[in-house]
Design an enzyme around this catalytic site. Sequence first.
Site, PDB file in Angstrom:
ATOM      1  N   ASP A  31     -18.102  23.722 -61.507  1.00 55.72           N
ATOM      2  CA  ASP A  31     -18.824  23.724 -60.229  1.00 55.72           C
ATOM      3  C   ASP A  31     -19.129  25.157 -59.770  1.00 55.72           C
ATOM      4  OD1 ASP A  31     -20.058  22.553 -58.071  1.00 55.72           O
ATOM      5  OD2 ASP A  31     -18.220  22.336 -56.908  1.00 55.72           O
ATOM      6  N   ASN A  33     -22.430  26.632 -59.934  1.00 57.31           N
ATOM      7  CA  ASN A  33     -23.612  27.260 -60.557  1.00 57.31           C
ATOM      8  C   ASN A  33     -24.676  27.604 -59.509  1.00 57.31           C
ATOM      9  OD1 ASN A  33     -22.383  26.725 -62.959  1.00 57.31           O
ATOM     10  ND2 ASN A  33     -23.795  25.121 -63.612  1.00 57.31           N
ATOM     11  N   HIS A  48     -27.405  27.405 -63.530  1.00 62.86           N
ATOM     12  CA  HIS A  48     -27.076  26.437 -64.587  1.00 62.86           C
ATOM     13  C   HIS A  48     -27.166  27.093 -65.963  1.00 62.86           C
ATOM     14  CE1 HIS A  48     -26.745  23.429 -61.593  1.00 62.86           C
ATOM     15  NE2 HIS A  48     -28.021  23.479 -61.244  1.00 62.86           N
ATOM     16  N   GLU A  78     -24.106  10.952 -59.569  1.00 59.65           N
ATOM     17  CA  GLU A  78     -24.659  11.309 -58.253  1.00 59.65           C
ATOM     18  C   GLU A  78     -25.645  12.481 -58.337  1.00 59.65           C
ATOM     19  OE1 GLU A  78     -21.256  10.819 -58.745  1.00 59.65           O
ATOM     20  OE2 GLU A  78     -21.448   8.796 -57.928  1.00 59.65           O
ATOM     21  N   TRP A  80     -28.243  12.883 -59.955  1.00 59.10           N
ATOM     22  CA  TRP A  80     -29.674  12.524 -60.013  1.00 59.10           C
ATOM     23  C   TRP A  80     -30.328  12.677 -58.649  1.00 59.10           C
ATOM     24  CZ3 TRP A  80     -31.535  12.004 -64.779  1.00 59.10           C
ATOM     25  CH2 TRP A  80     -30.685  11.561 -65.795  1.00 59.10           C
ATOM     26  N   ARG A  82     -30.364  15.172 -56.844  1.00 61.84           N
ATOM     27  CA  ARG A  82     -30.822  16.550 -56.616  1.00 61.84           C
ATOM     28  C   ARG A  82     -32.341  16.632 -56.820  1.00 61.84           C
ATOM     29  NH1 ARG A  82     -26.210  20.726 -58.587  1.00 61.84           N
ATOM     30  NH2 ARG A  82     -24.464  19.604 -57.657  1.00 61.84           N
ATOM     31  N   LEU A 143     -14.526  17.991 -78.286  1.00 59.79           N
ATOM     32  CA  LEU A 143     -15.284  18.417 -77.107  1.00 59.79           C
ATOM     33  C   LEU A 143     -16.011  17.206 -76.550  1.00 59.79           C
ATOM     34  CD1 LEU A 143     -16.575  20.409 -75.135  1.00 59.79           C
ATOM     35  CD2 LEU A 143     -18.335  20.861 -76.861  1.00 59.79           C
ATOM     36  N   ARG A 192     -10.872  22.672 -61.491  1.00 58.29           N
ATOM     37  CA  ARG A 192     -12.153  22.672 -60.773  1.00 58.29           C
ATOM     38  C   ARG A 192     -12.406  24.067 -60.220  1.00 58.29           C
ATOM     39  NH1 ARG A 192     -15.337  18.403 -57.186  1.00 58.29           N
ATOM     40  NH2 ARG A 192     -17.166  19.692 -56.823  1.00 58.29           N
ATOM     41  N   SER A 200     -14.661  14.515 -57.225  1.00 59.55           N
ATOM     42  CA  SER A 200     -16.060  14.094 -57.312  1.00 59.55           C
ATOM     43  C   SER A 200     -16.339  13.058 -58.411  1.00 59.55           C
ATOM     44  CB  SER A 200     -16.972  15.318 -57.505  1.00 59.55           C
ATOM     45  OG  SER A 200     -16.806  16.223 -56.445  1.00 59.55           O
TER      46      SER A 200
HETATM   47  C1  IPE Z   1     -19.340  17.701 -59.599  1.00 59.67           C
HETATM   48  O1  IPE Z   1     -19.958  18.735 -58.905  1.00 59.67           O
HETATM   49  C2  IPE Z   1     -20.180  17.292 -60.776  1.00 59.67           C
HETATM   50  C3  IPE Z   1     -20.257  18.272 -61.857  1.00 59.67           C
HETATM   51  C4  IPE Z   1     -19.612  19.399 -61.921  1.00 59.67           C
HETATM   52  C5  IPE Z   1     -21.117  17.884 -62.934  1.00 59.67           C
HETATM   53  P1  IPE Z   1     -20.878  18.451 -57.638  1.00 59.67           P
HETATM   54  O2  IPE Z   1     -21.322  19.774 -57.147  1.00 59.67           O
HETATM   55  O3  IPE Z   1     -21.922  17.465 -57.967  1.00 59.67           O
HETATM   56  O4  IPE Z   1     -19.839  17.770 -56.643  1.00 59.67           O
HETATM   57  P2  IPE Z   1     -19.835  17.665 -55.052  1.00 59.67           P
HETATM   58  O5  IPE Z   1     -21.171  17.125 -54.648  1.00 59.67           O
HETATM   59  O6  IPE Z   1     -19.623  19.043 -54.511  1.00 59.67           O
HETATM   60  O7  IPE Z   1     -18.690  16.768 -54.740  1.00 59.67           O
HETATM   61  C1  IPE Z   2     -22.242  22.496 -60.984  1.00 58.08           C
HETATM   62  O1  IPE Z   2     -22.749  23.463 -60.140  1.00 58.08           O
HETATM   63  C2  IPE Z   2     -23.269  21.936 -61.928  1.00 58.08           C
HETATM   64  C3  IPE Z   2     -23.635  20.547 -61.653  1.00 58.08           C
HETATM   65  C4  IPE Z   2     -23.145  19.796 -60.714  1.00 58.08           C
HETATM   66  C5  IPE Z   2     -24.647  19.952 -62.497  1.00 58.08           C
HETATM   67  P1  IPE Z   2     -23.507  23.080 -58.811  1.00 58.08           P
HETATM   68  O2  IPE Z   2     -24.958  22.994 -59.100  1.00 58.08           O
HETATM   69  O3  IPE Z   2     -22.905  21.898 -58.156  1.00 58.08           O
HETATM   70  O4  IPE Z   2     -23.241  24.377 -57.941  1.00 58.08           O
HETATM   71  P2  IPE Z   2     -22.993  24.433 -56.372  1.00 58.08           P
HETATM   72  O5  IPE Z   2     -21.818  23.569 -56.084  1.00 58.08           O
HETATM   73  O6  IPE Z   2     -24.240  23.924 -55.722  1.00 58.08           O
HETATM   74  O7  IPE Z   2     -22.729  25.872 -56.106  1.00 58.08           O
HETATM   75 MG    MG Z   3     -21.416  21.709 -56.791  1.00 59.36          MG
END
Ligand code: IPE
Ligand code: IPE
Ligand code: MG
Length: 244
Positions: A31, A33, A48, A78, A80, A82, A143, A192, A200
């Site tokens: 998490d 990115n 990403h 979830e 999707w 975005r 993996l 995490r 999540s």
């Molecule tokens: C969890 O991160 C999913 C992944 C790392 C793929 P999210 O960024 O989607 O989670 P929430 O929305 O903060 O709970």
């Molecule tokens: C995790 O990083 C990657 C995915 C959930 C796909 P995020 O994109 O959730 O990064 P933040 O949480 O918005 O910083």
């Molecule tokens: Mg996130």
Amino acid sequence: MAGSVRSAASRENSVRLLSDGRLRHIAFIMDGNGRWAERRGMPRRFGHSYGAAAFKKVVRYCGDIGITCVTVYAFSTENWQRPEAEVSSIMKLLVEYLGECERTADRDRLKVRFIGDLSRFEPDVRDRFTALEKRTADHERELNIAINYGGRDEIVHAVNRLISEGRTSVTEEDISGALYTAGLPDPDLIVRTAGEYRTSNFLMWQSAYSELYFTDTLWPDMTDRDVDLAVEEFYRRKRRFGRV
Ligand code: IPE
Ligand code: IPE
Ligand code: MG
């Protein structure tokens, strides 16, 4: 220099600690990115892309310190929701990584498995997932890449599968065996990043007794040293599994 010396010493320490094999399976909720990119004034897709680079380093490092099974949460059921442009940038990275794996999984001895509801992916991509899984099935470094993965979705799928096989009552073993992760050990440690204290919808069933480790490090900044810190913390924990 001091950093790299410290990191080498710490790596030795981790390897030594790992030799008893208590940490078989480590899982990462990758998490942060988006925030990493936003802090640099960049579009989220750059986060990403740097996150994908960090993922490859972390997977390699886990193998180097003797962890035989790594699972990463790459895309949730979830996610999707975005913006479409962000979703397609993540899917593009996924397909790029698939291509890279097709070229290097033999060399790296990676046994790759995609966990999640794969029906949402194009048939040609799904065929490539299956072919890669088959081709790498006898490799040693596991993996598991969670894509279109949701813990609740996984349990619903498992139960429906058991029902379709005619089952009218099930055991814990039946459910474990019908999950996307069937056959894998439960994760010993779930890490995490990015300072969020939740899971999540990740590995809900399998994490019943997992140790949880949270770090403020944003995923693209994740280094070997951060993995060491998590591993060292794991080895300081006392796991009781309900016993005394
Ligand atoms: C969890 O991160 C999913 C992944 C790392 C793929 P999210 O960024 O989607 O989670 P929430 O929305 O903060 O709970
Ligand atoms: C995790 O990083 C990657 C995915 C959930 C796909 P995020 O994109 O959730 O990064 P933040 O949480 O918005 O910083
Ligand atoms: Mg996130």
